[in-house]
Scaffold this motif. Structure first.
Motif, PDB file in Angstrom:
ATOM      1  N   GLY A  33       5.724   0.111   2.401  1.00 24.96           N
ATOM      2  CA  GLY A  33       4.397   0.022   3.012  1.00 24.96           C
ATOM      3  C   GLY A  33       3.654   1.345   2.938  1.00 24.96           C
ATOM      4  O   GLY A  33       2.429   1.376   2.746  1.00 24.96           O
ATOM      5  N   ALA A  34       4.377   2.454   3.047  1.00 26.00           N
ATOM      6  CA  ALA A  34       3.755   3.781   2.926  1.00 26.00           C
ATOM      7  C   ALA A  34       3.238   4.004   1.512  1.00 26.00           C
ATOM      8  O   ALA A  34       2.160   4.590   1.319  1.00 26.00           O
ATOM      9  N   ILE A  35       3.991   3.553   0.518  1.00 21.94           N
ATOM     10  CA  ILE A  35       3.534   3.660  -0.874  1.00 21.94           C
ATOM     11  C   ILE A  35       2.259   2.833  -1.069  1.00 21.94           C
ATOM     12  O   ILE A  35       1.291   3.301  -1.688  1.00 21.94           O
ATOM     13  N   VAL A  36       2.247   1.621  -0.554  1.00 22.59           N
ATOM     14  CA  VAL A  36       1.063   0.761  -0.664  1.00 22.59           C
ATOM     15  C   VAL A  36      -0.122   1.425   0.017  1.00 22.59           C
ATOM     16  O   VAL A  36      -1.242   1.435  -0.523  1.00 22.59           O
ATOM     17  N   PHE A  37       0.098   2.028   1.184  1.00 22.15           N
ATOM     18  CA  PHE A  37      -0.983   2.722   1.886  1.00 22.15           C
ATOM     19  C   PHE A  37      -1.529   3.870   1.055  1.00 22.15           C
ATOM     20  O   PHE A  37      -2.749   4.047   0.930  1.00 22.15           O
ATOM     21  N   ALA A  38      -0.632   4.665   0.478  1.00 22.16           N
ATOM     22  CA  ALA A  38      -1.076   5.819  -0.306  1.00 22.16           C
ATOM     23  C   ALA A  38      -1.898   5.382  -1.510  1.00 22.16           C
ATOM     24  O   ALA A  38      -2.936   5.976  -1.813  1.00 22.16           O
ATOM     25  N   VAL A  39      -1.455   4.346  -2.185  1.00 22.04           N
ATOM     26  CA  VAL A  39      -2.184   3.874  -3.365  1.00 22.04           C
ATOM     27  C   VAL A  39      -3.530   3.270  -2.955  1.00 22.04           C
ATOM     28  O   VAL A  39      -4.566   3.559  -3.570  1.00 22.04           O
ATOM     29  N   LEU A  40      -3.528   2.442  -1.922  1.00 16.88           N
ATOM     30  CA  LEU A  40      -4.773   1.794  -1.508  1.00 16.88           C
ATOM     31  C   LEU A  40      -5.776   2.779  -0.924  1.00 16.88           C
ATOM     32  O   LEU A  40      -6.986   2.597  -1.074  1.00 16.88           O
ATOM     33  N   SER A  41      -5.295   3.814  -0.258  1.00 18.57           N
ATOM     34  CA  SER A  41      -6.220   4.762   0.364  1.00 18.57           C
ATOM     35  C   SER A  41      -6.997   5.563  -0.678  1.00 18.57           C
ATOM     36  O   SER A  41      -7.973   6.222  -0.341  1.00 18.57           O
ATOM     37  N   LEU A  42      -6.582   5.485  -1.937  1.00 21.41           N
ATOM     38  CA  LEU A  42      -7.332   6.142  -3.001  1.00 21.41           C
ATOM     39  C   LEU A  42      -8.633   5.412  -3.306  1.00 21.41           C
ATOM     40  O   LEU A  42      -9.596   6.014  -3.771  1.00 21.41           O
ATOM     41  N   TRP A  43      -8.664   4.078  -3.054  1.00 22.24           N
ATOM     42  CA  TRP A  43      -9.819   3.293  -3.475  1.00 22.24           C
ATOM     43  C   TRP A  43     -10.544   2.586  -2.338  1.00 22.24           C
ATOM     44  O   TRP A  43     -11.702   2.229  -2.506  1.00 22.24           O
ATOM     45  N   VAL A  44      -9.902   2.348  -1.233  1.00 21.93           N
ATOM     46  CA  VAL A  44     -10.566   1.632  -0.146  1.00 21.93           C
ATOM     47  C   VAL A  44     -10.530   2.491   1.113  1.00 21.93           C
ATOM     48  O   VAL A  44      -9.831   3.502   1.171  1.00 21.93           O
ATOM     49  N   SER A  45     -11.283   2.077   2.104  1.00 21.38           N
ATOM     50  CA  SER A  45     -11.324   2.849   3.350  1.00 21.38           C
ATOM     51  C   SER A  45      -9.944   2.871   3.997  1.00 21.38           C
ATOM     52  O   SER A  45      -9.119   1.978   3.779  1.00 21.38           O
ATOM     53  N   SER A  46      -9.715   3.877   4.792  1.00 23.31           N
ATOM     54  CA  SER A  46      -8.388   4.028   5.399  1.00 23.31           C
ATOM     55  C   SER A  46      -8.059   2.875   6.336  1.00 23.31           C
ATOM     56  O   SER A  46      -6.899   2.495   6.473  1.00 23.31           O
ATOM     57  N   ASN A  47      -9.074   2.283   6.983  1.00 23.14           N
ATOM     58  CA  ASN A  47      -8.807   1.134   7.858  1.00 23.14           C
ATOM     59  C   ASN A  47      -8.238  -0.030   7.064  1.00 23.14           C
ATOM     60  O   ASN A  47      -7.270  -0.668   7.477  1.00 23.14           O
TER      61      ASN A  47
END
Length: 161
Positions: A33-47
């Motif tokens: 889940g942390a990996i998914v967060f790191a990748v997604l936070s590059l393109w979408v808002s942190s929320n």
């Protein structure tokens, strides 16, 4: 050790076995889940990244529980595992969970014998787990997540702004 003490010890071992399995699932889910967060936070808002990564971790945890069939796990299956791993129990560990009143005289003797063998085997029992490997995976995922967030965030162009 009598049959009641052996039952208590087996139930304690079973709870420890479930705790180890649960710990593995939690570490795997949080790490990935942390990996998914790191990748997604590059393109979408942190929320959105937080919500999506938490959802991913939850779905992964549920999937791992279902794959390992922990929801259907019970003491009888655990006894089968003990019987398989420890031949000294002579496939008779289930007798420890049978009431003495419903046993024949020969089965009662076998129950006492298995309780004695179990008490001698108890210190040697090692519960099967992959906690060390999963801990390493968790650590690698967290470090990778932090590196992704720190190094790639400066290069990425966010789509949400």
């Amino acid at each position: 050790m009598n049959a009641a003490e052996a039952r208590y010890s087996i139930q304690r071992l079973y709870r420890n076995h479930l705790a180890l399995q649960g710990g593995e699932i939690v570490l795997q889910s949080i790490g990935l889940g942390a990996i998914v967060f790191a990748v997604l936070s590059l393109w979408v808002s942190s929320n959105w990244a937080i919500v999506t990564s938490l959802g991913f971790a939850l779905v992964l945890a549920i999937a791992l529980v279902l794959v390992r069939k922990l929801q259907k796990s019970n003491v009888k299956q655990f006894l089968s595992l003990l019987n398989f791993q420890y031949p000294a129990l002579e496939q008779s560990a289930d007798l420890l969970f049978t009431e003495a009143s419903s046993l024949t005289n020969l089965q009662r003797i076998q129950q006492l014998r298995v309780a004695d063998v179990f008490s001698n085997t108890l210190p040697e029992i090692k519960l099967p787990h992959k906690l060390y490997r999963v801990s390493i995976l968790f650590f690698v995922c967290i470090v990778s997540s932090l590196l992704l967030q720190n190094n790639l965030k400066t290069d990425a162009v966010p789509l949400h702004e």
